[in-house]
Enzyme design. Structure first.
Site, PDB file in Angstrom:
ATOM      1  CG  LEU A  22      60.995  58.527  63.233  1.00  0.00           C
ATOM      2  CD1 LEU A  22      61.873  58.329  64.471  1.00  0.00           C
ATOM      3  CD2 LEU A  22      61.753  59.246  62.126  1.00  0.00           C
ATOM      4  CG  ASP A  64      57.358  58.271  65.465  1.00  0.00           C
ATOM      5  OD1 ASP A  64      56.762  57.265  65.043  1.00  0.00           O
ATOM      6  OD2 ASP A  64      58.211  58.892  64.807  1.00  0.00           O
ATOM      7  CD  GLU A  69      57.265  49.884  75.401  1.00  0.00           C
ATOM      8  OE1 GLU A  69      56.703  49.082  76.167  1.00  0.00           O
ATOM      9  OE2 GLU A  69      57.631  49.586  74.253  1.00  0.00           O
ATOM     10  CG  ASP A  70      59.731  54.082  72.226  1.00  0.00           C
ATOM     11  OD1 ASP A  70      60.146  53.038  72.741  1.00  0.00           O
ATOM     12  OD2 ASP A  70      59.098  54.104  71.157  1.00  0.00           O
ATOM     13  NE  ARG A 135      65.291  55.228  66.894  1.00  0.00           N
ATOM     14  CZ  ARG A 135      63.982  55.217  66.688  1.00  0.00           C
ATOM     15  NH1 ARG A 135      63.150  55.279  67.694  1.00  0.00           N
ATOM     16  NH2 ARG A 135      63.505  55.168  65.456  1.00  0.00           N
ATOM     17  CG  HIS A 166      62.736  49.871  70.446  1.00  0.00           C
ATOM     18  ND1 HIS A 166      61.610  50.491  69.955  1.00  0.00           N
ATOM     19  CD2 HIS A 166      63.607  50.860  70.751  1.00  0.00           C
ATOM     20  CE1 HIS A 166      61.789  51.806  69.972  1.00  0.00           C
ATOM     21  NE2 HIS A 166      62.996  52.057  70.441  1.00  0.00           N
ATOM     22  CB  CYS A 253      55.133  50.934  71.030  1.00  0.00           C
ATOM     23  SG  CYS A 253      55.725  49.515  70.156  1.00  0.00           S
TER      24      CYS A 253
END
Ligand code: CIR
Length: 258
Positions: A22, A64, A69-70, A135, A166, A253
């Site tokens: 993305l 992704d 980290e997400d 997000r 973020h 990330c």
């Protein structure tokens, strides 16, 4: 609370599909081999700093998924399986559960409707800041807040500037009282009470830096930011992140640290 002393990390190797990750604009696809080299340099930097890195296998179905980290958030007291806000990333969490259980006795989980990305969470010694963003919704932020309270951590829900993906795209903790921020983040007043170092014009992407033990990892395209940080007597190690940046990502990330 000490927040820079790390002994462990989880990372995920990039799959060839990462080039379709993305992005918010029309950036060209990254080059796979160059991105893989950037990822390897990052793994090496963490290992050289003494961390034991659990490197998970590539997931081609999730472009992704190197941005571990997400879908997850970790503090030394425990782990939380989040629910990433981008639909294409939601099921990455299913591929993190086993890794979290390998390292942590207790894994909290967010449920349907509660969206939060780990990129929106910044740890500081007294408070963990959770940013609301495209997000991370309020239900997700509050669920994460409740999980962190049960782990004994203090939190504050704030607003991520609308210009960035973020919260940590625009901020990183450099020492106990200093945060590297973009100008937009500084103007938001979210970090009032901290000493702020503002990224020079044109170096906004430097704000996603990462302190590992005594060293700040910083993208190698940001010489003026490096100088500002060194001016605070902090040690800086620069790394290539040009390809990763094409996917709106930076240094925090690509790993989970504790
Ligand atoms: C995304 O849009 O989700 C990825 N292309 C980039 C994620 C970056 N993650 C982070 O800042 N924590």
């Amino acid at each position: 609370m000490r927040v820079f002393d790390f002994t462990n990390a989880i990372m995920r190797a990039p799959a060839p599909s990462v080039v379709h990750g993305l992005r918010n604009d029309s950036s060209p696809d990254p080059d796979f081999e160059k991105l893989r080299a950037e990822h390897r340099a990052y793994v090496s930097a963490l290992r050289d700093a003494g961390l034991s890195v659990d490197e998970l296998p590539p997931l081609d179905a999730f472009p992704d998924s190197i941005f571990v980290e997400d879908p997850t958030f970790i503090v030394p007291q425990g782990a939380i399986l989040l629910r990433p806000g981008a639909p294409s990333r939601l099921s990455e969490r299913e591929h993190m559960r086993d890794a979290l259980k390998r390292h942590f006795g207790q894994v909290h989980e967010l449920v349907d409707g509660e969206n939060a990305d780990g990129g929106d969470v910044l740890i500081t010694p007294k408070t963990i800041f959770i940013g609301l963003s495209k997000r991370t919704n309020r239900a997700g932020a509050e669920a994460l807040q409740a999980a962190l309270h049960s782990l004994g951590r203090n939190t504050r829900i704030v607003q991520t500037p609308s210009t960035v993906l973020h919260l940590k795209t625009a901020s990183s903790l450099l020492d106990e009282e200093t945060i590297l921020v973009t100008r937009a983040m500084a103007q938001s007043k979210v970090f009032d009470g901290f000493r702020l170092i503002v990224t020079p014009d044109g170096e906004e992407a430097a704000a996603n830096a990462l302190r590992i033990n005594g060293t700040i990892l910083l993208g190698d395209r940001f010489p003026r930011t490096a100088e500002l940080i060194r001016g605070r007597r902090l040690s800086v190690q620069t790394m290539p992140v040009t390809e990763v940046a094409k996917l709106d990502a930076g240094l925090s990330c690509m790993s989970l640290r504790w």
